[in-house]
Design a protein around this motif. Structure first.
Motif, PDB file in Angstrom:
ATOM      1  N   TRP A  46       6.320  -5.469   0.052  1.00 54.80           N
ATOM      2  CA  TRP A  46       7.675  -5.834  -0.366  1.00 54.80           C
ATOM      3  C   TRP A  46       7.863  -7.337  -0.221  1.00 54.80           C
ATOM      4  O   TRP A  46       7.177  -7.998   0.539  1.00 54.80           O
ATOM      5  CB  TRP A  46       8.720  -5.072   0.437  1.00 54.80           C
ATOM      6  CG  TRP A  46       8.668  -5.216   1.924  1.00 54.80           C
ATOM      7  CD1 TRP A  46       7.863  -4.526   2.782  1.00 54.80           C
ATOM      8  CD2 TRP A  46       9.450  -6.099   2.734  1.00 54.80           C
ATOM      9  NE1 TRP A  46       8.102  -4.924   4.077  1.00 54.80           N
ATOM     10  CE2 TRP A  46       9.076  -5.884   4.086  1.00 54.80           C
ATOM     11  CE3 TRP A  46      10.445  -7.051   2.470  1.00 54.80           C
ATOM     12  CZ2 TRP A  46       9.653  -6.582   5.149  1.00 54.80           C
ATOM     13  CZ3 TRP A  46      11.021  -7.741   3.523  1.00 54.80           C
ATOM     14  CH2 TRP A  46      10.630  -7.497   4.840  1.00 54.80           C
TER      15      TRP A  46
ATOM     16  N   GLN B 220      14.721  -2.897   4.630  1.00 51.40           N
ATOM     17  CA  GLN B 220      13.588  -2.931   5.539  1.00 51.40           C
ATOM     18  C   GLN B 220      14.054  -2.814   6.988  1.00 51.40           C
ATOM     19  O   GLN B 220      15.025  -3.462   7.382  1.00 51.40           O
ATOM     20  CB  GLN B 220      12.812  -4.235   5.344  1.00 51.40           C
ATOM     21  CG  GLN B 220      12.076  -4.300   4.025  1.00 51.40           C
ATOM     22  CD  GLN B 220      11.024  -3.209   3.898  1.00 51.40           C
ATOM     23  OE1 GLN B 220      10.346  -2.866   4.851  1.00 51.40           O
ATOM     24  NE2 GLN B 220      10.900  -2.673   2.694  1.00 51.40           N
TER      25      GLN B 220
ATOM     26  N   ALA C  58       4.089  -6.210   6.798  1.00 50.17           N
ATOM     27  CA  ALA C  58       4.951  -5.885   5.649  1.00 50.17           C
ATOM     28  C   ALA C  58       4.176  -5.247   4.509  1.00 50.17           C
ATOM     29  O   ALA C  58       4.554  -5.362   3.343  1.00 50.17           O
ATOM     30  CB  ALA C  58       5.725  -7.109   5.167  1.00 50.17           C
TER      31      ALA C  58
ATOM     32  N   ASP D 114       2.992  -1.594   3.060  1.00 49.44           N
ATOM     33  CA  ASP D 114       3.146  -0.143   3.138  1.00 49.44           C
ATOM     34  C   ASP D 114       1.883   0.515   2.608  1.00 49.44           C
ATOM     35  O   ASP D 114       1.532   0.321   1.436  1.00 49.44           O
ATOM     36  CB  ASP D 114       4.343   0.324   2.312  1.00 49.44           C
ATOM     37  CG  ASP D 114       5.668  -0.148   2.887  1.00 49.44           C
ATOM     38  OD1 ASP D 114       5.772  -0.248   4.128  1.00 49.44           O
ATOM     39  OD2 ASP D 114       6.602  -0.419   2.103  1.00 49.44           O
TER      40      ASP D 114
END
Length: 320
Positions: free
Chosen positions: A121, A225, A285, A287
């Motif tokens: 992200w 987030q 950060a 995923d």
């Protein structure tokens, strides 16, 4: 021994075996950006787990520059003998041939997709000197200050560049793009105030927010987030057209043996499913978003169709 148990043992051996053709030499992972950034850490985390599970040495080789072109060109030219993997991304494997002339490789012809690893992200970040607390306020300030906004990227054609140009063209802003040899040096320039804006892959950003020199206006992705619960998504901010996230993957050179593709894909799937590995990646950060060889090829085909439509609809062009 029952046939079922024999099949299970064979499957376990496949997962634990070093990739074929590469057992007697280090496995090289070519990365497209400077060392010290989140993508470098991603490659080293994956490489360390390959070594731990197979005993095969892994060397991470950074080839920064030209928005990833140098790394992709080196990967395309590598011997297809199972000794080289290339860390690719949405820019290098999907958008570059649509947006940039004369790239020195063909992402569809020159690589054998093995696995999508993670989705990253992005944070829409400004230097603290910028008097904006929301994305809308930033657009209004940038429009009122033509030529005063420099924004950075990890190189031409990377997602930060694309998001910046989509904003410039869509909001009629006069912003200057400054490419760097990776996300880490660009982020340092944002912290120093030489950049006013950066759509940055958030891994290297989070530790810097405590210093107060950078402010995050929004994040990409479908949800807020956990590390920034008070920061809205781009959709919540009212600008879904700029809501894009990056993916990172591993491929081999074209013509690498299918057995190498299958074995390495299975091994990477095992690594991405490890809870400890997944947590280490989330701190950066990233995923975990594993897709094996067949599913990854289908994903790339769909992404190319999606970005061709976005580019045709928006008229997006890249000047540098």
């Amino acid at each position: 021994m029952s046939s079922r148990r024999a099949l299970l043992l064979a499957a376990q051996a496949l997962l634990l075996a070093p990739p074929v053709h590469a057992q007697q030499r280090p496995l090289r992972i070519i990365t497209p950006f400077a060392t010290g950034g989140a993508t470098d850490a991603l490659a080293r985390i994956i490489g360390a787990r390959i070594t731990a599970l197979t005993g095969q040495a892994v060397v991470v080789e950074a080839k920064p520059g030209a928005g990833g072109d140098l790394a992709m060109q080196a990967g395309a030219a590598a011997e297809p003998d199972g000794s080289t993997l290339i860390l690719g991304s949405d820019s290098s494997l999907v958008r570059n041939p649509m947006l940039r002339r004369g790239i020195p490789y063909d992402p569809e012809r020159d690589f054998a997709p093995i696995a999508r690893l993670v989705i990253s992200w992005y944070a829409i970040a400004v230097h603290a000197s910028v008097p904006a607390r929301t994305v809308a306020e930033f657009f209004a300030w940038a429009k009122a200050n033509p030529g005063r906004v420099n924004y950075g990227s990890a190189g031409p054609g990377t997602l930060a560049h694309v998001i910046g140009e989509m904003m410039s063209q869509g909001q009629q802003l006069e912003m200057q793009h400054i490419p760097y040899r990776g996300a880490s040096p660009a982020l340092q320039e944002l912290v120093a105030g030489r950049l006013q804006f950066y759509a940055v892959s958030a891994g290297g950003l989070l530790p810097l927010l405590r210093e107060g020199s950078v402010r995050v206006l929004a994040v990409t992705g479908p949800i807020r987030q956990p590390d920034l619960p008070g920061v809205p998504t781009m959709i919540e901010a009212g600008f879904p057209q700029y809501d894009h996230s990056a993916f990172y993957s591993l491929s081999g050179p074209a013509r690498v043996p299918q057995s190498f593709v299958d074995q390495t894909g299975a091994l990477l799937g095992r690594i991405l499913a490890e809870p400890d590995t997944a947590e280490r990646l989330r701190v950066l950060a990233f995923d975990p978003a594993f897709l094996g060889p067949e599913a990854f090829r289908a994903f790339l085909a769909a992404e190319r169709v999606r970005w061709r439509d976005i580019i045709a609809r928006t008229g997006l062009t890249l000047e540098s």
